[in-house]
Scaffold this motif. Structure first.
Motif, PDB file in Angstrom:
ATOM      1  N   TYR A  91       0.861  -1.185   0.000  1.00  0.00           N
ATOM      2  CA  TYR A  91       0.000   0.000   0.000  1.00  0.00           C
ATOM      3  C   TYR A  91       0.899   1.237   0.000  1.00  0.00           C
ATOM      4  O   TYR A  91       1.840   1.321   0.789  1.00  0.00           O
ATOM      5  N   HIS A  92       0.608   2.175  -0.889  1.00  0.00           N
ATOM      6  CA  HIS A  92       1.389   3.409  -1.014  1.00  0.00           C
ATOM      7  C   HIS A  92       0.507   4.610  -0.690  1.00  0.00           C
ATOM      8  O   HIS A  92      -0.635   4.687  -1.154  1.00  0.00           O
ATOM      9  N   LEU A  93       1.044   5.534   0.091  1.00  0.00           N
ATOM     10  CA  LEU A  93       0.322   6.749   0.441  1.00  0.00           C
ATOM     11  C   LEU A  93       1.334   7.876   0.588  1.00  0.00           C
ATOM     12  O   LEU A  93       2.396   7.696   1.172  1.00  0.00           O
ATOM     13  N   ARG A  94       0.991   9.024   0.040  1.00  0.00           N
ATOM     14  CA  ARG A  94       1.832  10.213   0.173  1.00  0.00           C
ATOM     15  C   ARG A  94       1.175  11.150   1.190  1.00  0.00           C
ATOM     16  O   ARG A  94      -0.014  11.400   1.122  1.00  0.00           O
ATOM     17  N   ILE A  95       2.003  11.673   2.100  1.00  0.00           N
ATOM     18  CA  ILE A  95       1.531  12.530   3.187  1.00  0.00           C
ATOM     19  C   ILE A  95       2.299  13.846   3.126  1.00  0.00           C
ATOM     20  O   ILE A  95       3.511  13.863   2.877  1.00  0.00           O
ATOM     21  N   ASP A  96       1.601  14.942   3.372  1.00  0.00           N
ATOM     22  CA  ASP A  96       2.204  16.270   3.336  1.00  0.00           C
ATOM     23  C   ASP A  96       3.268  16.398   4.427  1.00  0.00           C
ATOM     24  O   ASP A  96       2.968  16.274   5.616  1.00  0.00           O
ATOM     25  N   LYS A  97       4.504  16.638   4.035  1.00  0.00           N
ATOM     26  CA  LYS A  97       5.616  16.702   4.986  1.00  0.00           C
ATOM     27  C   LYS A  97       5.507  17.925   5.897  1.00  0.00           C
ATOM     28  O   LYS A  97       5.760  17.829   7.103  1.00  0.00           O
ATOM     29  N   GLN A  98       5.135  19.079   5.347  1.00  0.00           N
ATOM     30  CA  GLN A  98       5.023  20.290   6.164  1.00  0.00           C
ATOM     31  C   GLN A  98       3.912  20.167   7.200  1.00  0.00           C
ATOM     32  O   GLN A  98       4.072  20.573   8.357  1.00  0.00           O
ATOM     33  N   ALA A  99       2.776  19.596   6.795  1.00  0.00           N
ATOM     34  CA  ALA A  99       1.674  19.392   7.745  1.00  0.00           C
ATOM     35  C   ALA A  99       2.105  18.419   8.842  1.00  0.00           C
ATOM     36  O   ALA A  99       1.795  18.626  10.026  1.00  0.00           O
ATOM     37  N   ALA A 100       2.826  17.359   8.464  1.00  0.00           N
ATOM     38  CA  ALA A 100       3.284  16.372   9.451  1.00  0.00           C
ATOM     39  C   ALA A 100       4.221  17.024  10.461  1.00  0.00           C
ATOM     40  O   ALA A 100       4.176  16.714  11.657  1.00  0.00           O
ATOM     41  N   PHE A 101       5.077  17.936  10.015  1.00  0.00           N
ATOM     42  CA  PHE A 101       5.949  18.651  10.954  1.00  0.00           C
ATOM     43  C   PHE A 101       5.119  19.431  11.969  1.00  0.00           C
ATOM     44  O   PHE A 101       5.503  19.571  13.126  1.00  0.00           O
ATOM     45  N   GLN A 102       3.953  19.906  11.553  1.00  0.00           N
ATOM     46  CA  GLN A 102       3.061  20.658  12.437  1.00  0.00           C
ATOM     47  C   GLN A 102       2.131  19.735  13.228  1.00  0.00           C
ATOM     48  O   GLN A 102       1.211  20.197  13.896  1.00  0.00           O
ATOM     49  N   GLY A 103       2.357  18.415  13.129  1.00  0.00           N
ATOM     50  CA  GLY A 103       1.580  17.458  13.922  1.00  0.00           C
ATOM     51  C   GLY A 103       0.311  16.968  13.271  1.00  0.00           C
ATOM     52  O   GLY A 103      -0.510  16.331  13.927  1.00  0.00           O
ATOM     53  N   ARG A 104       0.133  17.238  11.984  1.00  0.00           N
ATOM     54  CA  ARG A 104      -1.086  16.820  11.279  1.00  0.00           C
ATOM     55  C   ARG A 104      -0.741  15.828  10.178  1.00  0.00           C
ATOM     56  O   ARG A 104       0.312  15.921   9.561  1.00  0.00           O
ATOM     57  N   ILE A 105      -1.660  14.916   9.925  1.00  0.00           N
ATOM     58  CA  ILE A 105      -1.519  13.979   8.813  1.00  0.00           C
ATOM     59  C   ILE A 105      -2.543  14.386   7.770  1.00  0.00           C
ATOM     60  O   ILE A 105      -3.746  14.345   8.025  1.00  0.00           O
ATOM     61  N   GLU A 106      -2.023  14.816   6.607  1.00  0.00           N
ATOM     62  CA  GLU A 106      -2.885  15.298   5.526  1.00  0.00           C
ATOM     63  C   GLU A 106      -2.356  14.809   4.194  1.00  0.00           C
ATOM     64  O   GLU A 106      -1.166  14.514   4.061  1.00  0.00           O
ATOM     65  N   ARG A 107      -3.228  14.778   3.203  1.00  0.00           N
ATOM     66  CA  ARG A 107      -2.804  14.489   1.835  1.00  0.00           C
ATOM     67  C   ARG A 107      -1.952  15.661   1.360  1.00  0.00           C
ATOM     68  O   ARG A 107      -2.134  16.786   1.805  1.00  0.00           O
ATOM     69  N   PRO A 108      -1.019  15.431   0.467  1.00  0.00           N
ATOM     70  CA  PRO A 108      -0.086  16.495   0.084  1.00  0.00           C
ATOM     71  C   PRO A 108      -0.717  17.596  -0.760  1.00  0.00           C
ATOM     72  O   PRO A 108      -1.611  17.353  -1.561  1.00  0.00           O
ATOM     73  N   SER A 109      -0.196  18.792  -0.546  1.00  0.00           N
ATOM     74  CA  SER A 109      -0.602  19.937  -1.364  1.00  0.00           C
ATOM     75  C   SER A 109       0.529  20.337  -2.306  1.00  0.00           C
ATOM     76  O   SER A 109       0.390  21.273  -3.068  1.00  0.00           O
ATOM     77  N   SER A 110       1.665  19.627  -2.198  1.00  0.00           N
ATOM     78  CA  SER A 110       2.814  19.892  -3.060  1.00  0.00           C
ATOM     79  C   SER A 110       3.591  18.588  -3.224  1.00  0.00           C
ATOM     80  O   SER A 110       3.170  17.544  -2.746  1.00  0.00           O
ATOM     81  N   ALA A 111       4.743  18.686  -3.854  1.00  0.00           N
ATOM     82  CA  ALA A 111       5.585  17.502  -4.052  1.00  0.00           C
ATOM     83  C   ALA A 111       6.469  17.223  -2.834  1.00  0.00           C
ATOM     84  O   ALA A 111       7.221  16.253  -2.827  1.00  0.00           O
TER      85      ALA A 111
END
Length: 156
Positions: A91-111
């Motif tokens: 299973y592959h999933l991309r997660i927004d790195k900047q949001a994760a740094f802020q403590g949130r798990i979100e789908r990416p808004s950039s590369a």
């Protein structure tokens, strides 16, 4: 039953980024485990570091899946599932790195992403079975709720 054989997160740290912040982003999703660091060269010779963390213990893997489902909701975690599970049952999933740094798990808004890969524990080892197991685990009565913010029993 163990849902996955392993879960791995990988992110790239560019020369302009603080490596500790990228590690903190990984820890939002997988708090435990040793972070493996590999120095690479970017396309134009700029420094680039690959940071990866892997879980192989059932409690940690269940916790990652719970975090994903609670943050994204079942619908989003399973969206385009046929495209997210490869022939090896990963299973592959991309997660927004900047949001994760802020403590949130979100789908990416950039590369700028964290790549999550999780090997589904399917027997026999077939892609269709892996997809079915992911759906069943996400939609199980004791799984995190299907919609973000909805109570587990579906009442509002």
């Amino acid at each position: 039953m163990t849902m996955f054989h392993w879960v791995e997160l990988r992110a790239y740290c560019h020369a302009t980024e603080d490596e500790e912040k990228v590690v903190a982003a990984l820890r939002t999703i997988l708090p435990a485990g040793d972070v493996k660091r590999e120095a690479l060269g970017g396309h134009f010779g700029n420094p680039l570091v690959s940071l990866a963390v892997r879980a192989e213990r059932a409690p940690e893997m269940r916790d990652v899946w719970r975090r994903i489902l609670e943050a994204l909701g079942t619908d989003e975690a399973l969206h385009a599932l046929e495209d997210r599970v490869d022939e090896d049952g990963v299973y592959h999933l991309r997660i927004d790195k900047q949001a994760a740094f802020q403590g949130r798990i979100e789908r990416p808004s950039s590369a700028d992403v964290i790549d999550l890969r999780a090997k589904v524990a399917a027997f026999p080892r077939k892609r269709e079975i892996a997809i079915g197991l992911l759906r069943a685990s996400a939609e199980a009565p004791d799984a995190p709720h299907a919609r973000r913010g909805a109570p587990p029993d579906g009442r509002h």
